[in-house]
Design an enzyme around this catalytic site. Structure first.
Site, PDB file in Angstrom:
ATOM      1  CE  LYS A 218      31.827  48.909 -44.472  1.00 31.80           C
ATOM      2  NZ  LYS A 218      31.747  49.059 -45.935  1.00 31.80           N
ATOM      3  NE  ARG A 254      29.223  42.076 -46.687  1.00 35.53           N
ATOM      4  CZ  ARG A 254      30.222  42.304 -45.834  1.00 35.53           C
ATOM      5  NH1 ARG A 254      30.321  43.482 -45.228  1.00 35.53           N
ATOM      6  NH2 ARG A 254      31.111  41.374 -45.578  1.00 35.53           N
TER       7      ARG A 254
END
Length: 280
Positions: A218, A254
């Site tokens: 991210k 994840r």
């Protein structure tokens, strides 16, 4: 939960990310063909993933929404093929119709980045089909994030908003044992909010649901790297975050790069167990 002398926890599950979209920020277009997607899912399982999380709609800022029909066309064949191989599959969707089709095809988890807020039919659907449900912290679609990304103290605000979501999901008939929470790193959050959430993951213990963390590749991780660093250079920091989150007691991670995260969890287990190799 503290890093020094904290309670030992079970090794988190690794959920391998499989985006079957043309526009994912990380691997858009690589796995739009069913055969390529299934091969990638099998590879992620071989590298240590216990769940493959299949998504057919990008949630990156600025991504164009797709209809549930298009989403189903992308994900259902992949879900069915992976489930036929005995793989635990999660469907990453905000649409109840897609979730229903994916569960019919063999998915056993619904991972909804809106926590059931986007589609009013989602909670009832999940209660009916009796699969696990991941409720992510969500304050709206990406075009609204600038207006809704203010927090008094992110760990407390996110915890309390997730508690309200869980209450609504339980009221809708989803069994408590089926529920997961995800703090929603990167969704309507500035970098400091993401780091605050990671540093205070114990705040989510009081919710009574299992915790999934999705930090992989991210933007807030990219801010630690040179501006021209390729996306896969975010995998090492992602693995470090996963190791620290494991120590904090999260239940699942994840990730895009399963291999590096699996090795990081190996280190955590060896550290906890003193390895047992004897004196050097």
């Amino acid at each position: 939960m503290s890093l020094a002398g904290g309670t030992a926890h079970a090794r988190p599950q690794l959920w391998g990310i499989l985006n079957v979209t043309p526009d994912s920020f990380s691997d858009g277009g690589r796995f739009v063909e069913v055969d390529a997607a299934v091969a990638q899912g099998l590879r992620l399982v071989a590298e240590g993933a216990g769940v493959i999380d299949v998504g057919g709609e990008s949630t990156r800022p600025g991504a164009e929404p797709v209809s549930p029909k298009v989403e189903r066309e992308r994900v259902v064949p992949v879900v069915a093929s992976l489930a036929a191989e005995g793989i635990r599959v999660s469907i990453d969707t905000m649409h109840a119709a897609t979730a229903a089709a994916a569960v019919d095809a063999g998915a056993v988890i619904v991972n909804d980045v809106s926590g059931g807020l986007h589609d009013p039919d989602m909670a009832a659907l999940v209660a009916e089909v009796e699969v696990d449900f991941v409720a992510m912290h969500w304050r709206g679609p990406s075009d609204q994030w600038d207006a809704v990304s203010s927090y008094e103290w992110a760990p407390h605000d996110v915890r309390d908003e997730l508690r309200a979501r869980l209450d609504a999901l339980l009221e809708a008939g989803i069994a408590p044992r089926r529920l997961w929470v995800d703090p929603g790193l990167g969704f309507a959050k500035h970098p400091e909010h993401n780091w605050q959430l990671l540093a205070h993951l114990a705040e989510f213990d009081v919710l009574g649901a299992r915790v999934l963390v999705g930090a992989s590749r991210k933007r807030f991780i990219g801010a630690l790297l040179p501006d021209d660093a390729p996306l896969d250079e975010r995998d090492l920091p992602t693995a470090v975050i996963g190791a620290l989150a494991a120590v904090a007691g999260v239940d699942a991670l994840r990730v895009h790069d399963v291999r590096s995260s699996a090795r990081a969890l190996d280190v955590v287990e060896a550290w906890r167990g003193g390895w047992g190799g004897g004196a050097a």
